[in-house]
Design an enzyme around this catalytic site. Structure first.
Site, PDB file in Angstrom:
ATOM      1  N   ASP A 122      -6.764  -0.999   4.399  1.00 41.09           N
ATOM      2  CA  ASP A 122      -6.114  -0.405   3.232  1.00 41.09           C
ATOM      3  C   ASP A 122      -6.427   1.079   3.066  1.00 41.09           C
ATOM      4  OD1 ASP A 122      -4.734  -2.683   2.525  1.00 41.09           O
ATOM      5  OD2 ASP A 122      -6.378  -3.474   1.318  1.00 41.09           O
ATOM      6  N   ARG A 180       0.798  -1.232   0.000  1.00 44.57           N
ATOM      7  CA  ARG A 180       0.000   0.000   0.000  1.00 44.57           C
ATOM      8  C   ARG A 180       0.832   1.286   0.000  1.00 44.57           C
ATOM      9  NH1 ARG A 180      -2.484  -3.256  -1.983  1.00 44.57           N
ATOM     10  NH2 ARG A 180      -4.587  -3.977  -1.534  1.00 44.57           N
TER      11      ARG A 180
HETATM   12  N1  ARG Z   1      -6.172  -8.228   6.138  1.00 44.89           N
HETATM   13  C1  ARG Z   1      -5.053  -8.008   5.290  1.00 44.89           C
HETATM   14  C2  ARG Z   1      -4.493  -6.644   5.539  1.00 44.89           C
HETATM   15  O1  ARG Z   1      -5.154  -5.834   6.115  1.00 44.89           O
HETATM   16  C3  ARG Z   1      -5.393  -8.258   3.843  1.00 44.89           C
HETATM   17  C4  ARG Z   1      -6.293  -7.243   3.230  1.00 44.89           C
HETATM   18  C5  ARG Z   1      -6.639  -7.610   1.848  1.00 44.89           C
HETATM   19  N2  ARG Z   1      -7.019  -6.422   1.134  1.00 44.89           N
HETATM   20  C6  ARG Z   1      -7.933  -6.371   0.194  1.00 44.89           C
HETATM   21  N3  ARG Z   1      -8.144  -5.225  -0.353  1.00 44.89           N
HETATM   22  N4  ARG Z   1      -8.625  -7.413  -0.174  1.00 44.89           N
HETATM   23  O2  ARG Z   1      -3.386  -6.357   5.192  1.00 44.89           O
END
Ligand code: ARG
Length: 401
Positions: free
Chosen positions: A123, A94
């Site tokens: 995210d 990210r």
């Molecule tokens: N739970 C994990 C994290 O917060 C994975 C997130 C997956 N992100 C997504 N946009 N599907 O890093």
């Protein structure tokens, strides 16, 4: 002149709808930016799709190299594993995506950046906090957080706006992947009691179906960076890809984690991270050979802290930079080779060697090569045990009986 916004574009339904939605709602020109961090996608087709859907410009950046060298390997050197389980693939990607978006926004003279994150996840925090650090002047647009559409409404919106909806959208799972791992969420996985169905795994074979013969691999590290496989020099991307495939074949790298999100909820996450599941224990094994006891102990605390920083979206902070500098310094003698055995879902360290090893056979051995002066132990123990003896005599003699 119409204002421009740089949108992080994955090619999926949400970010495709976002192109149209932003154009309609904000009356802005959308520049779509897709970033290749090693997900198996047709990036040229994604670029074309962005243009078809209405972006005024669409580009793809291959960021695999920087991702590995500036994000993944520093995290590996730190032994970063969120809550002891998650190697942080999504979290590490990210800040880099945010940085590339800001770079693009500057080149394009855009006034805003946009991402497709919902308002429930980590995210959005990682993106928005990174933007705040790198480019506080840019407006942030998060359509999926703003529009309040359900999955079905989003698909209806797509259909009514001539946005192609692939059949795979019927898949109940939400997936994010890059070289360091794949995250799978939603569908039946939201019940933490339910075993993940085999269909969610695409990088790893089921351990029970893995080959009956173990596979041995030797990973060479140079200053805490993996640089060779079975004696052959190999670049970071190839090394990680190779390990993903070999370890995945042996069922290594499945992770089932009920995780604490930054926004206060627990979520059940399934990960596939074969390369990370081999490299993290291999790296630690080499540290155990080359770092002193106190260095290792202190570094464990830093690992916890560093993993939280990555998870919590605080990459672009002074604390991250300070800890990264410390971690880098710890790695100066972490060079050598680790032998790993991959077998039926497990990656086990079975051998390690280093020119800078602190392991001394002549001190450890019980055979005649022994150089350890056992007679010195008696005096050492007398002094070492003195406070215990003193306290026991005065205060706790009775309690201990
Ligand atoms: N739970 C994990 C994290 O917060 C994975 C997130 C997956 N992100 C997504 N946009 N599907 O890093």
């Amino acid at each position: 002149m119409t204002d421009k916004v740089v949108l992080a574009y994955s090619g999926g339904v949400d970010t495709s709808v976002a192109i149209k939605w932003i154009a309609e709602k904000y009356d802005m020109d959308v520049v779509a930016l897709s970033i290749d961090m090693g997900a198996e996608k047709e990036y040229e087709a994604i670029r074309k799709k962005a243009l078809d859907v209405g972006a005024i410009k669409a580009m793809v950046v291959d960021a695999r190299d920087v991702f590995i060298s500036d994000y993944v390997f520093p995290a590996l050197q730190a032994d970063a594993l969120y809550e002891g389980q998650y190697p942080l693939a999504t979290a590490l990607a990210r800040p880099l995506i945010a940085k590339l978006m800001v770079d693009t926004a500057r080149l394009e003279e855009a006034t805003a950046v946009a991402h497709g994150c919902t308002g429930k996840g980590n995210d959005q925090v990682r993106f928005d906090v990174s933007f705040a650090a790198l480019a506080p002047d840019l407006k942030i647009i998060a359509p999926a957080r703003e529009w309040g559409m359900t999955r079905e409404q989003t698909i209806d919106y797509a259909k009514s706006h001539n946005i192609p909806v692939p059949v795979t959208v019927s898949s109940p799972y939400s997936i994010d992947e890059n070289l360091w791992g794949k995250a799978i969420e939603c569908g039946v996985l939201e019940d933490p009691w339910v075993e993940p169905p085999e269909e969610v795994f695409t990088w790893t074979r089921a351990p029970q179906d893995a080959p009956d013969k173990p596979c041995y691999i030797e990973i060479g590290f140079d200053g805490g960076i993996p640089t060779s496989l079975d004696g052959q020099k190999v670049n970071g991307i190839d090394l990680v890809e190779k390990l993903n495939s070999v370890a995945g074949e042996h069922g290594v790298g499945r992770i089932d984690h009920v995780e604490n999100r930054l926004v206060g909820i627990k979520s059940r996450e399934i990960y596939e991270a074969p390369a990370a599941s081999v490299l993290l224990p291999a790296h630690l094994a080499l540290e155990q050979m080359t770092l002193a006891k106190d260095q290792l102990r202190f570094k464990q605390k830093v690992a916890l802290e560093y993993a939280d920083i990555i998870y919590n979206g605080l990459w672009f902070t002074a604390l991250q930079q300070d800890l990264a500098a410390y971690v880098k310094s710890t790695q100066r003698h972490v060079s050598g080779t680790v032998r790993m055995k991959l077998f039926k879902g497990r990656a086990t360290v079975v051998g390690r060697k280093s020119p800078k090893s602190l392991y001394r056979y002549d001190l450890a051995t019980y055979d005649e090569a022994d150089q350890f002066d056992q007679s010195a132990s008696e005096g050492f123990i007398q002094i070492y045990g003195l406070p215990v003896k003193t306290q026991a005599q005065v205060q706790v003699e009775e309690e201990l009986k």
